[in-house]
Design a protein around this motif. Structure first.
Motif, PDB file in Angstrom:
ATOM      1  N   PRO A  56       0.276  20.104 -16.153  1.00  0.00           N
ATOM      2  CA  PRO A  56      -0.805  20.964 -15.660  1.00  0.00           C
ATOM      3  C   PRO A  56      -2.155  20.752 -16.344  1.00  0.00           C
ATOM      4  CG  PRO A  56       1.172  22.243 -16.070  1.00  0.00           C
ATOM      5  CD  PRO A  56       1.438  20.865 -16.560  1.00  0.00           C
ATOM      6  N   GLY A  57      -2.186  20.359 -17.586  1.00  0.00           N
ATOM      7  CA  GLY A  57      -3.451  20.222 -18.283  1.00  0.00           C
ATOM      8  C   GLY A  57      -4.081  18.844 -18.200  1.00  0.00           C
ATOM      9  N   THR A  58      -3.566  17.977 -17.349  1.00  0.00           N
ATOM     10  CA  THR A  58      -4.075  16.612 -17.261  1.00  0.00           C
ATOM     11  C   THR A  58      -5.492  16.614 -16.693  1.00  0.00           C
ATOM     12  OG1 THR A  58      -1.834  15.839 -16.847  1.00  0.00           O
ATOM     13  CG2 THR A  58      -3.618  14.317 -16.346  1.00  0.00           C
ATOM     14  N   PRO A  59      -6.452  16.045 -17.440  1.00  0.00           N
ATOM     15  CA  PRO A  59      -7.837  16.041 -16.947  1.00  0.00           C
ATOM     16  C   PRO A  59      -8.034  15.002 -15.841  1.00  0.00           C
ATOM     17  CG  PRO A  59      -7.715  14.904 -19.037  1.00  0.00           C
ATOM     18  CD  PRO A  59      -6.339  15.466 -18.761  1.00  0.00           C
ATOM     19  N   ALA A  60      -8.887  15.317 -14.901  1.00  0.00           N
ATOM     20  CA  ALA A  60      -9.316  14.411 -13.818  1.00  0.00           C
ATOM     21  C   ALA A  60      -8.140  13.855 -13.018  1.00  0.00           C
ATOM     22  CB  ALA A  60     -10.175  13.291 -14.392  1.00  0.00           C
ATOM     23  N   ARG A  61      -7.176  14.691 -12.702  1.00  0.00           N
ATOM     24  CA  ARG A  61      -6.013  14.225 -11.939  1.00  0.00           C
ATOM     25  C   ARG A  61      -6.412  13.722 -10.564  1.00  0.00           C
ATOM     26  NH1 ARG A  61      -1.323  18.637 -12.111  1.00  0.00           N
ATOM     27  NH2 ARG A  61      -2.431  19.078 -10.210  1.00  0.00           N
ATOM     28  N   PHE A  62      -7.276  14.473  -9.886  1.00  0.00           N
ATOM     29  CA  PHE A  62      -7.674  14.088  -8.530  1.00  0.00           C
ATOM     30  C   PHE A  62      -8.500  12.803  -8.543  1.00  0.00           C
ATOM     31  CE2 PHE A  62     -10.331  14.414  -4.694  1.00  0.00           C
ATOM     32  CZ  PHE A  62      -9.318  14.417  -3.753  1.00  0.00           C
ATOM     33  N   HIS A  63      -9.403  12.672  -9.509  1.00  0.00           N
ATOM     34  CA  HIS A  63     -10.217  11.447  -9.622  1.00  0.00           C
ATOM     35  C   HIS A  63      -9.321  10.237  -9.891  1.00  0.00           C
ATOM     36  CE1 HIS A  63     -13.513   8.797 -10.536  1.00  0.00           C
ATOM     37  NE2 HIS A  63     -12.942   8.509 -11.705  1.00  0.00           N
ATOM     38  N   THR A  64      -8.341  10.399 -10.756  1.00  0.00           N
ATOM     39  CA  THR A  64      -7.404   9.310 -11.051  1.00  0.00           C
ATOM     40  C   THR A  64      -6.599   8.951  -9.817  1.00  0.00           C
ATOM     41  OG1 THR A  64      -7.254  10.084 -13.325  1.00  0.00           O
ATOM     42  CG2 THR A  64      -5.520   8.601 -12.574  1.00  0.00           C
ATOM     43  N   TRP A  65      -6.209   9.958  -9.048  1.00  0.00           N
ATOM     44  CA  TRP A  65      -5.460   9.711  -7.817  1.00  0.00           C
ATOM     45  C   TRP A  65      -6.310   8.923  -6.819  1.00  0.00           C
ATOM     46  CZ3 TRP A  65      -6.189  11.705  -2.761  1.00  0.00           C
ATOM     47  CH2 TRP A  65      -5.160  11.390  -1.872  1.00  0.00           C
ATOM     48  N   LEU A  66      -7.579   9.294  -6.668  1.00  0.00           N
ATOM     49  CA  LEU A  66      -8.456   8.566  -5.745  1.00  0.00           C
ATOM     50  C   LEU A  66      -8.630   7.110  -6.184  1.00  0.00           C
ATOM     51  CD1 LEU A  66     -11.273  11.126  -4.924  1.00  0.00           C
ATOM     52  CD2 LEU A  66      -9.478  10.290  -3.418  1.00  0.00           C
ATOM     53  N   PHE A 107       0.825  -1.204   0.000  1.00  0.00           N
ATOM     54  CA  PHE A 107       0.000   0.000   0.000  1.00  0.00           C
ATOM     55  C   PHE A 107       0.857   1.251   0.000  1.00  0.00           C
ATOM     56  CE2 PHE A 107      -1.894   3.464   2.435  1.00  0.00           C
ATOM     57  CZ  PHE A 107      -2.950   3.784   1.591  1.00  0.00           C
ATOM     58  N   VAL A 108       1.872   1.273   0.836  1.00  0.00           N
ATOM     59  CA  VAL A 108       2.727   2.464   0.924  1.00  0.00           C
ATOM     60  C   VAL A 108       3.428   2.726  -0.408  1.00  0.00           C
ATOM     61  CG1 VAL A 108       4.814   3.382   2.010  1.00  0.00           C
ATOM     62  CG2 VAL A 108       3.032   2.365   3.415  1.00  0.00           C
ATOM     63  N   VAL A 109       3.964   1.679  -1.002  1.00  0.00           N
ATOM     64  CA  VAL A 109       4.668   1.847  -2.277  1.00  0.00           C
ATOM     65  C   VAL A 109       3.711   2.325  -3.363  1.00  0.00           C
ATOM     66  CG1 VAL A 109       5.848   0.592  -4.129  1.00  0.00           C
ATOM     67  CG2 VAL A 109       6.506   0.220  -1.750  1.00  0.00           C
ATOM     68  N   LEU A 110       2.559   1.666  -3.491  1.00  0.00           N
ATOM     69  CA  LEU A 110       1.605   2.060  -4.532  1.00  0.00           C
ATOM     70  C   LEU A 110       0.999   3.433  -4.262  1.00  0.00           C
ATOM     71  CD1 LEU A 110      -0.156  -1.371  -5.152  1.00  0.00           C
ATOM     72  CD2 LEU A 110       1.535  -0.231  -6.591  1.00  0.00           C
ATOM     73  N   ALA A 111       0.791   3.780  -2.993  1.00  0.00           N
ATOM     74  CA  ALA A 111       0.269   5.105  -2.661  1.00  0.00           C
ATOM     75  C   ALA A 111       1.289   6.193  -2.986  1.00  0.00           C
ATOM     76  CB  ALA A 111      -0.123   5.166  -1.188  1.00  0.00           C
ATOM     77  N   LEU A 112       2.566   5.925  -2.760  1.00  0.00           N
ATOM     78  CA  LEU A 112       3.601   6.892  -3.114  1.00  0.00           C
ATOM     79  C   LEU A 112       3.688   7.081  -4.624  1.00  0.00           C
ATOM     80  CD1 LEU A 112       6.470   6.019  -0.623  1.00  0.00           C
ATOM     81  CD2 LEU A 112       5.074   8.091  -0.674  1.00  0.00           C
ATOM     82  N   VAL A 113       3.548   5.997  -5.367  1.00  0.00           N
ATOM     83  CA  VAL A 113       3.569   6.092  -6.828  1.00  0.00           C
ATOM     84  C   VAL A 113       2.377   6.912  -7.319  1.00  0.00           C
ATOM     85  CG1 VAL A 113       3.319   4.745  -8.948  1.00  0.00           C
ATOM     86  CG2 VAL A 113       4.875   3.985  -7.173  1.00  0.00           C
ATOM     87  N   ALA A 114       1.194   6.643  -6.758  1.00  0.00           N
ATOM     88  CA  ALA A 114      -0.003   7.381  -7.168  1.00  0.00           C
ATOM     89  C   ALA A 114       0.112   8.862  -6.806  1.00  0.00           C
ATOM     90  CB  ALA A 114      -1.239   6.774  -6.509  1.00  0.00           C
ATOM     91  N   THR A 115       0.629   9.155  -5.634  1.00  0.00           N
ATOM     92  CA  THR A 115       0.753  10.545  -5.201  1.00  0.00           C
ATOM     93  C   THR A 115       1.802  11.288  -6.028  1.00  0.00           C
ATOM     94  OG1 THR A 115       0.087   9.896  -2.982  1.00  0.00           O
ATOM     95  CG2 THR A 115       1.159  12.031  -3.216  1.00  0.00           C
ATOM     96  N   SER A 116       2.897  10.631  -6.346  1.00  0.00           N
ATOM     97  CA  SER A 116       3.900  11.308  -7.171  1.00  0.00           C
ATOM     98  C   SER A 116       3.361  11.559  -8.575  1.00  0.00           C
ATOM     99  CB  SER A 116       5.191  10.504  -7.227  1.00  0.00           C
ATOM    100  OG  SER A 116       5.020   9.332  -7.976  1.00  0.00           O
ATOM    101  N   ALA A 117       2.546  10.642  -9.094  1.00  0.00           N
ATOM    102  CA  ALA A 117       1.932  10.867 -10.404  1.00  0.00           C
ATOM    103  C   ALA A 117       0.977  12.056 -10.352  1.00  0.00           C
ATOM    104  CB  ALA A 117       1.184   9.619 -10.864  1.00  0.00           C
ATOM    105  N   LEU A 118       0.287  12.236  -9.235  1.00  0.00           N
ATOM    106  CA  LEU A 118      -0.603  13.393  -9.072  1.00  0.00           C
ATOM    107  C   LEU A 118       0.205  14.685  -9.002  1.00  0.00           C
ATOM    108  CD1 LEU A 118      -3.468  14.619  -8.355  1.00  0.00           C
ATOM    109  CD2 LEU A 118      -2.751  14.340  -5.980  1.00  0.00           C
ATOM    110  N   LEU A 119       1.264  14.680  -8.226  1.00  0.00           N
ATOM    111  CA  LEU A 119       2.044  15.896  -8.025  1.00  0.00           C
ATOM    112  C   LEU A 119       2.839  16.316  -9.260  1.00  0.00           C
ATOM    113  CD1 LEU A 119       3.397  15.270  -4.425  1.00  0.00           C
ATOM    114  CD2 LEU A 119       1.527  16.780  -5.112  1.00  0.00           C
ATOM    115  N   PHE A 120       3.325  15.342 -10.019  1.00  0.00           N
ATOM    116  CA  PHE A 120       4.183  15.658 -11.151  1.00  0.00           C
ATOM    117  C   PHE A 120       3.492  15.508 -12.503  1.00  0.00           C
ATOM    118  CE2 PHE A 120       7.128  14.294  -7.759  1.00  0.00           C
ATOM    119  CZ  PHE A 120       7.760  15.518  -7.580  1.00  0.00           C
ATOM    120  N   ALA A 121       2.160  15.431 -12.503  1.00  0.00           N
ATOM    121  CA  ALA A 121       1.417  15.349 -13.765  1.00  0.00           C
ATOM    122  C   ALA A 121       1.470  16.698 -14.474  1.00  0.00           C
ATOM    123  CB  ALA A 121      -0.025  14.956 -13.501  1.00  0.00           C
TER     124      ALA A 121
END
Length: 74
Positions: free
Chosen positions: A32-42, A16-30
């Motif tokens: 700027p124009g990426t649609p539905a970033r927060f929904h994808t992160w959830l 969980f920690v590893v996959l959550a870090l990967v998901a969060t880094s993808a959210l932070l470093f996406a």
């Protein structure tokens, strides 16, 4: 028996920690124009929480892999 459950719990939390870090880094470093970033992160956070359950079926493994494959750019 308790030791086996503890090992399973530790592996679940580590995954969980590893996959959550990967998901969060993808959210932070996406970009700027990426649609539905927060929904994808959830969605990815949910997949990070239930990743061991997805391993029990072929479709679950495919869905788990597809959800995180986009992060690596494949």
């Amino acid at each position: 028996m308790f030791a086996i459950l503890r090992i399973i719990w530790v592996l679940w939390m580590l995954g969980f920690v590893v996959l959550a870090l990967v998901a969060t880094s993808a959210l932070l470093f996406a970009p700027p124009g990426t649609p539905a970033r927060f929904h994808t992160w959830l969605l990815r956070m949910f997949m990070a929480a239930v990743w061991p359950l997805a391993l029990f079926s072929r479709s679950g493994r495919d869905a788990l892999g597809a959800g995180f494959r986009r992060i690596r750019g494949n």
